[in-house]
Design a protein around this motif. Structure first.
Motif, PDB file in Angstrom:
ATOM      1  N   LEU A 188       0.753  -0.991  -0.122  1.00 35.81           N
ATOM      2  CA  LEU A 188      -0.021  -0.283   0.121  1.00 35.81           C
ATOM      3  C   LEU A 188       0.445   1.102  -0.495  1.00 35.81           C
ATOM      4  N   LEU A 189       0.484   2.678  -0.768  1.00 38.05           N
ATOM      5  CA  LEU A 189       1.265   3.557  -0.436  1.00 38.05           C
ATOM      6  C   LEU A 189       0.120   4.384   0.297  1.00 38.05           C
ATOM      7  N   LEU A 190       0.983   4.857   1.392  1.00 39.98           N
ATOM      8  CA  LEU A 190      -0.252   5.927   2.350  1.00 39.98           C
ATOM      9  C   LEU A 190       0.199   7.285   2.111  1.00 39.98           C
ATOM     10  N   THR A 191      -1.189   7.379   2.489  1.00 38.84           N
ATOM     11  CA  THR A 191      -1.169   9.438   1.949  1.00 38.84           C
ATOM     12  C   THR A 191      -0.282   9.590   2.844  1.00 38.84           C
ATOM     13  N   ASP A 192       0.097   9.277   3.910  1.00 34.87           N
ATOM     14  CA  ASP A 192       0.644  10.101   5.504  1.00 34.87           C
ATOM     15  C   ASP A 192       1.518   9.043   5.643  1.00 34.87           C
ATOM     16  N   PRO A 193       2.672   9.121   6.132  1.00 32.43           N
ATOM     17  CA  PRO A 193       3.733   8.534   6.548  1.00 32.43           C
ATOM     18  C   PRO A 193       3.648   7.775   7.255  1.00 32.43           C
ATOM     19  N   MET A 194       3.075   9.099   8.865  1.00 38.67           N
ATOM     20  CA  MET A 194       2.521   9.107   9.962  1.00 38.67           C
ATOM     21  C   MET A 194       1.261   8.177  10.306  1.00 38.67           C
ATOM     22  N   CYS A 195       0.264   7.782   9.146  1.00 40.01           N
ATOM     23  CA  CYS A 195      -0.863   6.771   8.797  1.00 40.01           C
ATOM     24  C   CYS A 195      -1.588   5.768  10.069  1.00 40.01           C
ATOM     25  N   LEU A 196      -2.382   6.726  10.735  1.00 41.91           N
ATOM     26  CA  LEU A 196      -2.665   5.764  12.297  1.00 41.91           C
ATOM     27  C   LEU A 196      -3.779   4.839  11.757  1.00 41.91           C
ATOM     28  N   TYR A 197      -4.549   4.758  10.675  1.00 44.15           N
ATOM     29  CA  TYR A 197      -5.126   3.736  10.364  1.00 44.15           C
ATOM     30  C   TYR A 197      -4.647   2.528   9.422  1.00 44.15           C
ATOM     31  N   VAL A 198      -3.480   2.807   9.318  1.00 38.59           N
ATOM     32  CA  VAL A 198      -2.766   1.677   8.559  1.00 38.59           C
ATOM     33  C   VAL A 198      -2.924   0.509   8.945  1.00 38.59           C
ATOM     34  N   PHE A 199      -3.253   0.025   9.949  1.00 41.31           N
ATOM     35  CA  PHE A 199      -3.842  -1.617  10.153  1.00 41.31           C
ATOM     36  C   PHE A 199      -5.274  -1.647  10.315  1.00 41.31           C
ATOM     37  N   GLU A 200      -5.607  -0.523  11.059  1.00 41.96           N
ATOM     38  CA  GLU A 200      -7.597  -0.983  10.488  1.00 41.96           C
ATOM     39  C   GLU A 200      -7.800  -1.248   9.318  1.00 41.96           C
ATOM     40  N   MET A 201      -7.010  -0.925   8.256  1.00 41.48           N
ATOM     41  CA  MET A 201      -6.974  -1.154   6.126  1.00 41.48           C
ATOM     42  C   MET A 201      -6.515  -2.560   6.786  1.00 41.48           C
ATOM     43  N   ARG A 202      -5.170  -2.793   7.092  1.00 44.09           N
ATOM     44  CA  ARG A 202      -4.776  -3.402   7.428  1.00 44.09           C
ATOM     45  C   ARG A 202      -5.581  -4.843   7.814  1.00 44.09           C
ATOM     46  N   GLY A 223       9.282   4.679   1.617  1.00 48.28           N
ATOM     47  CA  GLY A 223       9.484   5.899   0.906  1.00 48.28           C
ATOM     48  C   GLY A 223       9.060   6.168  -0.227  1.00 48.28           C
ATOM     49  N   LYS A 224       7.695   6.182  -0.263  1.00 46.18           N
ATOM     50  CA  LYS A 224       7.047   5.931  -0.935  1.00 46.18           C
ATOM     51  C   LYS A 224       5.636   6.703  -0.660  1.00 46.18           C
ATOM     52  N   LEU A 225       4.922   7.768  -0.726  1.00 45.80           N
ATOM     53  CA  LEU A 225       3.355   8.290  -1.045  1.00 45.80           C
ATOM     54  C   LEU A 225       2.364   7.888  -1.826  1.00 45.80           C
ATOM     55  N   TRP A 226       1.771   7.777  -1.538  1.00 40.67           N
ATOM     56  CA  TRP A 226      -0.021   8.159  -2.608  1.00 40.67           C
ATOM     57  C   TRP A 226       0.069  10.056  -2.551  1.00 40.67           C
TER      58      TRP A 226
END
Length: 121
Positions: free
Chosen positions: A48-62, A85-88
């Motif tokens: 996944l590409l994240l919208t922010d490197p500190m995305c708190l919701y990546v675990f929920e999406m996972r 090293g890459k963002l959305w």
């Protein structure tokens, strides 16, 4: 074994958590958050590409991705990882999703009695 189409269809049922909270309800596929998918036997790896490197919701999406993919025939294991090293960026969005987001933003601005910012030259 699940087909690539079945995998992407299942991923299409997962929504970006931030977009759920703000009412736009955009899926991770239409947003372009899915960077790539690899399949080896019964194992599926989603990057996944994240919208922010500190995305708190990546675990929920996972968790949602794992549930959606494990429901497919032949999928035994699912790995989900952010692309390092890459963002959305918004240009990755499907045109229909971008248009829907813009309509919702315009409606929200009207509800709040605000006008959009003028374009910068």
């Amino acid at each position: 074994m699940a087909t690539r189409t079945e995998i992407y269809d299942a991923l299409g049922t997962v929504h970006d958590t931030c977009s759920v909270f703000n009412g736009t309800n955009l899926g991770i596929v239409e947003m372009g958050l899915v960077h790539d998918v690899e399949q080896e036997g019964g194992k599926v790896r989603v990057r996944l590409l994240l919208t922010d490197p500190m995305c708190l919701y990546v675990f929920e999406m996972r968790a949602q991705i794992v549930d959606a993919l494990k429901a497919l025939p032949g999928v035994d294991a699912v790995e989900v990882e952010p692309v390092a090293g890459k963002l959305w960026w918004p240009e990755r969005m499907a045109p229909a999703a971008r248009e829907r987001l813009e309509r919702l933003r315009q409606a929200r601005l009207e509800q709040l009695g605000l006008s959009p910012r003028p374009a910068r030259n």
